[in-house]
Design a protein around this motif. Structure first.
Motif, PDB file in Angstrom:
ATOM      1  N   SER A   1      84.540  51.649  -1.251  1.00 57.28           N
ATOM      2  CA  SER A   1      85.319  50.780  -2.222  1.00 57.28           C
ATOM      3  C   SER A   1      85.811  49.683  -1.772  1.00 57.28           C
ATOM      4  O   SER A   1      85.923  49.513  -0.010  1.00 57.28           O
ATOM      5  CB  SER A   1      86.308  51.567  -2.855  1.00 57.28           C
ATOM      6  OG  SER A   1      87.514  51.736  -2.087  1.00 57.28           O
ATOM      7  N   ALA A   2      86.130  48.866  -2.260  1.00 55.26           N
ATOM      8  CA  ALA A   2      86.558  47.050  -1.445  1.00 55.26           C
ATOM      9  C   ALA A   2      87.562  47.948  -0.475  1.00 55.26           C
ATOM     10  O   ALA A   2      89.082  48.307  -1.243  1.00 55.26           O
ATOM     11  CB  ALA A   2      86.428  46.152  -2.948  1.00 55.26           C
ATOM     12  N   TRP A   3      87.797  46.692   0.675  1.00 55.76           N
ATOM     13  CA  TRP A   3      88.860  46.847   1.161  1.00 55.76           C
ATOM     14  C   TRP A   3      89.442  48.350   2.055  1.00 55.76           C
ATOM     15  O   TRP A   3      89.970  48.469   2.933  1.00 55.76           O
ATOM     16  CB  TRP A   3      90.253  46.558   0.519  1.00 55.76           C
ATOM     17  CG  TRP A   3      89.964  44.974   0.227  1.00 55.76           C
ATOM     18  CD1 TRP A   3      90.028  45.111  -1.320  1.00 55.76           C
ATOM     19  CD2 TRP A   3      90.079  43.655   1.040  1.00 55.76           C
ATOM     20  NE1 TRP A   3      90.188  43.368  -0.881  1.00 55.76           N
ATOM     21  CE2 TRP A   3      89.783  42.977   0.086  1.00 55.76           C
ATOM     22  CE3 TRP A   3      89.671  43.709   2.659  1.00 55.76           C
ATOM     23  CZ2 TRP A   3      89.661  41.822   0.525  1.00 55.76           C
ATOM     24  CZ3 TRP A   3      89.522  42.429   2.977  1.00 55.76           C
ATOM     25  CH2 TRP A   3      89.014  41.685   2.054  1.00 55.76           C
ATOM     26  N   SER A   4      88.207  48.962   1.796  1.00 61.59           N
ATOM     27  CA  SER A   4      87.942  50.434   2.646  1.00 61.59           C
ATOM     28  C   SER A   4      87.491  49.952   4.116  1.00 61.59           C
ATOM     29  O   SER A   4      87.508  49.505   4.463  1.00 61.59           O
ATOM     30  CB  SER A   4      87.449  51.410   2.188  1.00 61.59           C
ATOM     31  OG  SER A   4      87.465  52.268   0.507  1.00 61.59           O
TER      32      SER A   4
ATOM     33  N   TYR B   1      78.372  38.912   3.123  1.00 59.83           N
ATOM     34  CA  TYR B   1      79.226  38.661   2.519  1.00 59.83           C
ATOM     35  C   TYR B   1      80.108  38.867   4.059  1.00 59.83           C
ATOM     36  O   TYR B   1      79.636  38.951   4.764  1.00 59.83           O
ATOM     37  CB  TYR B   1      79.942  39.775   2.045  1.00 59.83           C
ATOM     38  CG  TYR B   1      79.922  41.358   1.460  1.00 59.83           C
ATOM     39  CD1 TYR B   1      78.336  41.538   1.242  1.00 59.83           C
ATOM     40  CD2 TYR B   1      80.579  42.230   2.517  1.00 59.83           C
ATOM     41  CE1 TYR B   1      78.384  43.227   1.665  1.00 59.83           C
ATOM     42  CE2 TYR B   1      79.801  43.623   2.751  1.00 59.83           C
ATOM     43  CZ  TYR B   1      78.798  43.650   2.474  1.00 59.83           C
ATOM     44  OH  TYR B   1      78.167  45.466   2.805  1.00 59.83           O
TER      45      TYR B   1
ATOM     46  N   PHE C   1      85.521  41.944   8.312  1.00 62.82           N
ATOM     47  CA  PHE C   1      86.283  41.869   9.314  1.00 62.82           C
ATOM     48  C   PHE C   1      86.413  42.974  10.180  1.00 62.82           C
ATOM     49  O   PHE C   1      86.591  44.524  10.188  1.00 62.82           O
ATOM     50  CB  PHE C   1      87.720  42.038   8.500  1.00 62.82           C
ATOM     51  CG  PHE C   1      87.712  40.862   6.859  1.00 62.82           C
ATOM     52  CD1 PHE C   1      88.010  39.734   7.481  1.00 62.82           C
ATOM     53  CD2 PHE C   1      86.723  41.237   5.616  1.00 62.82           C
ATOM     54  CE1 PHE C   1      87.283  38.685   6.035  1.00 62.82           C
ATOM     55  CE2 PHE C   1      87.146  40.688   4.921  1.00 62.82           C
ATOM     56  CZ  PHE C   1      87.121  39.769   5.240  1.00 62.82           C
TER      57      PHE C   1
ATOM     58  N   THR D   1      86.581  37.647  12.495  1.00 66.95           N
ATOM     59  CA  THR D   1      86.339  38.054  10.365  1.00 66.95           C
ATOM     60  C   THR D   1      84.117  37.061  11.700  1.00 66.95           C
ATOM     61  O   THR D   1      84.042  36.604  11.691  1.00 66.95           O
ATOM     62  CB  THR D   1      86.083  36.847   9.501  1.00 66.95           C
ATOM     63  OG1 THR D   1      87.153  37.067   9.719  1.00 66.95           O
ATOM     64  CG2 THR D   1      85.422  36.681   8.946  1.00 66.95           C
TER      65      THR D   1
ATOM     66  N   GLU E   1      81.500  35.808   9.157  1.00 63.64           N
ATOM     67  CA  GLU E   1      80.915  34.996   7.880  1.00 63.64           C
ATOM     68  C   GLU E   1      79.603  35.662   7.519  1.00 63.64           C
ATOM     69  O   GLU E   1      78.758  36.374   8.373  1.00 63.64           O
ATOM     70  CB  GLU E   1      80.855  33.511   8.276  1.00 63.64           C
ATOM     71  CG  GLU E   1      82.563  32.797   8.465  1.00 63.64           C
ATOM     72  CD  GLU E   1      83.528  33.470   7.372  1.00 63.64           C
ATOM     73  OE1 GLU E   1      84.352  33.646   7.881  1.00 63.64           O
ATOM     74  OE2 GLU E   1      83.620  33.363   5.883  1.00 63.64           O
TER      75      GLU E   1
ATOM     76  N   GLN F   1      86.177  46.298   8.571  1.00 60.71           N
ATOM     77  CA  GLN F   1      86.533  45.975   6.360  1.00 60.71           C
ATOM     78  C   GLN F   1      86.426  45.426   6.275  1.00 60.71           C
ATOM     79  O   GLN F   1      85.553  44.202   6.586  1.00 60.71           O
ATOM     80  CB  GLN F   1      88.410  46.142   6.084  1.00 60.71           C
ATOM     81  CG  GLN F   1      88.664  46.531   5.605  1.00 60.71           C
ATOM     82  CD  GLN F   1      89.829  45.909   5.920  1.00 60.71           C
ATOM     83  OE1 GLN F   1      90.779  45.287   6.455  1.00 60.71           O
ATOM     84  NE2 GLN F   1      90.878  47.390   4.664  1.00 60.71           N
ATOM     85  N   SER F   2      85.510  45.395   5.166  1.00 65.13           N
ATOM     86  CA  SER F   2      84.911  44.325   4.161  1.00 65.13           C
ATOM     87  C   SER F   2      85.789  44.473   2.687  1.00 65.13           C
ATOM     88  O   SER F   2      86.136  45.229   1.985  1.00 65.13           O
ATOM     89  CB  SER F   2      83.286  44.626   3.540  1.00 65.13           C
ATOM     90  OG  SER F   2      82.710  45.909   3.787  1.00 65.13           O
ATOM     91  N   SER F   3      85.143  43.474   1.918  1.00 64.26           N
ATOM     92  CA  SER F   3      86.408  43.298   0.953  1.00 64.26           C
ATOM     93  C   SER F   3      85.821  43.995  -0.541  1.00 64.26           C
ATOM     94  O   SER F   3      84.793  43.657  -1.685  1.00 64.26           O
ATOM     95  CB  SER F   3      86.241  41.719   0.388  1.00 64.26           C
ATOM     96  OG  SER F   3      84.921  40.399   0.600  1.00 64.26           O
ATOM     97  N   GLU F   4      83.771  43.770  -0.039  1.00 60.12           N
ATOM     98  CA  GLU F   4      83.226  44.773  -0.646  1.00 60.12           C
ATOM     99  C   GLU F   4      82.010  45.910  -0.704  1.00 60.12           C
ATOM    100  O   GLU F   4      82.543  45.535   0.708  1.00 60.12           O
ATOM    101  CB  GLU F   4      81.623  43.637  -0.686  1.00 60.12           C
ATOM    102  CG  GLU F   4      82.215  42.789  -1.833  1.00 60.12           C
ATOM    103  CD  GLU F   4      80.909  41.102  -2.336  1.00 60.12           C
ATOM    104  OE1 GLU F   4      80.862  39.888  -2.042  1.00 60.12           O
ATOM    105  OE2 GLU F   4      80.015  41.845  -2.109  1.00 60.12           O
TER     106      GLU F   4
END
Length: 314
Positions: free
Chosen positions: A50-53, A79, A82, A98, A100, A124-127
């Motif tokens: 899930s996002a930010w896991s 995407y 981090f 990061t 990119e 960690q990733s936003s997706e």
């Protein structure tokens, strides 16, 4: 706060590496488990559920004094991903970097004052999705080579509808920028457009952007001219200080940046060769200690007759 459910790793195992080691491979220490993630040890794939896991290493208190950087090489994604490092008793003083979209390597500088007490390292990733880890290692900083080319982007970046991409501070720090160095930008535009280069802290335009032909002071933008072009920005000490601390963001519409790279200033980089002047040449460290033959990449003081100057040996 990252929980101890992250991949468990016995911190003392890293201490078997000699103090003079250049690199320490951490990929084999990844294991099953995670915080909102799972790990496939056969394919070295972290699955972010899930996002930010996150997924990575819980170290407890590891001493990485011998190293300067944490490096992760991954399969490029569409995407951003981090990389972060936290420290015992200073978990709010995290180091981060990061990758990119489209890039394959993340390098995170360890805090020199805290790297003797590293608590955790994680991705960690936003997706949600799979992060395939090709390599994961700690390394000492490589000797600086002033002749090595410096490219700030791996792949062309297309700017449309004022989207943006950023260059993290690490890229400028390791390049060891000097006043007078020039950032060059090769771009192509079909019908023209505009772009801006900003400080991520407040998004104000960098002063060096004013050097671009056609710069619009009211809007803080410069034009993309139709065709293929190269724009050059000469850096001041003020520019370098901000780049090293904040990095920069390039935003725009109507152009593709094919290459972003550095040209060294001839005034700060010199060749260590026989000088035609009859006066003998002497070299000193920045602390005033005389040295017979400074190594390549050394920043030192050169004295020849009455002339004294700070130089970078090439």
């Amino acid at each position: 706060m990252l929980k101890k459910l992250l991949f468990t790793f016995v911190a003392c195992s890293c201490m078997t590496v000699g103090a003079n080691a250049i690199e320490f491979d951490m990929l084999p220490s990844l294991g099953n488990g995670g915080w909102g993630s799972t790990y496939n040890s056969e394919t070295h794939t972290i699955t972010i559920e899930s996002a930010w896991s996150a997924g990575g290493w819980w170290l407890g208190e590891a001493d990485y004094t011998a190293y300067d950087e944490m490096v992760m090489e991954i399969e490029p994604l569409d995407y951003a991903v981090f990389l972060a490092v936290s420290y015992v008793e200073d978990s709010d003083k995290q180091s981060s970097a990061t990758a990119e979209a489209g890039t394959s390597k993340i390098v995170c500088l360890l805090d020199p004052e805290r790297k003797n007490k590293v608590q955790a390292i994680w991705l960690q990733s936003s997706e949600p999705g799979d992060i395939v880890v090709k390599a994961a290692y700690l390394q000492s900083t490589a000797p600086f080579d002033p002749d090595a080319p410096v490219d700030f982007i791996e792949n062309p970046q297309t700017l449309t509808d004022w989207n943006y991409f950023n260059i993290v501070p690490y890229n400028f720090v390791v390049a060891q920028l000097a006043e007078g160095d020039v950032i060059c930008m090769d771009y192509i535009s079909e019908n023209g457009g505009a772009y801006k280069i900003v400080n991520p802290d407040g998004w104000g335009a960098y002063p060096f952007l004013t050097q671009a032909e056609g710069y619009n002071e009211e809007y803080g933008i410069a034009p993309f001219e139709a065709g293929e072009h190269t724009v050059k920005f000469k850096l001041t000490a003020e520019d370098i200080a901000i780049l090293n601390e904040k990095g920069m963001v390039i935003q725009g519409d109507g152009g593709t940046i094919n290459k972003l790279y550095l040209e060294r200033s001839a005034t700060v980089a010199v060749n260590l060769v026989e000088n035609s002047n009859n006066n003998s040449v002497e070299f000193f460290t920045l602390q005033g200690v005389r040295i017979a033959a400074p190594a390549r990449g050394t920043l030192c003081i050169r004295r020849q007759g009455d002339k004294v100057e700070k130089i970078l040996i090439r």
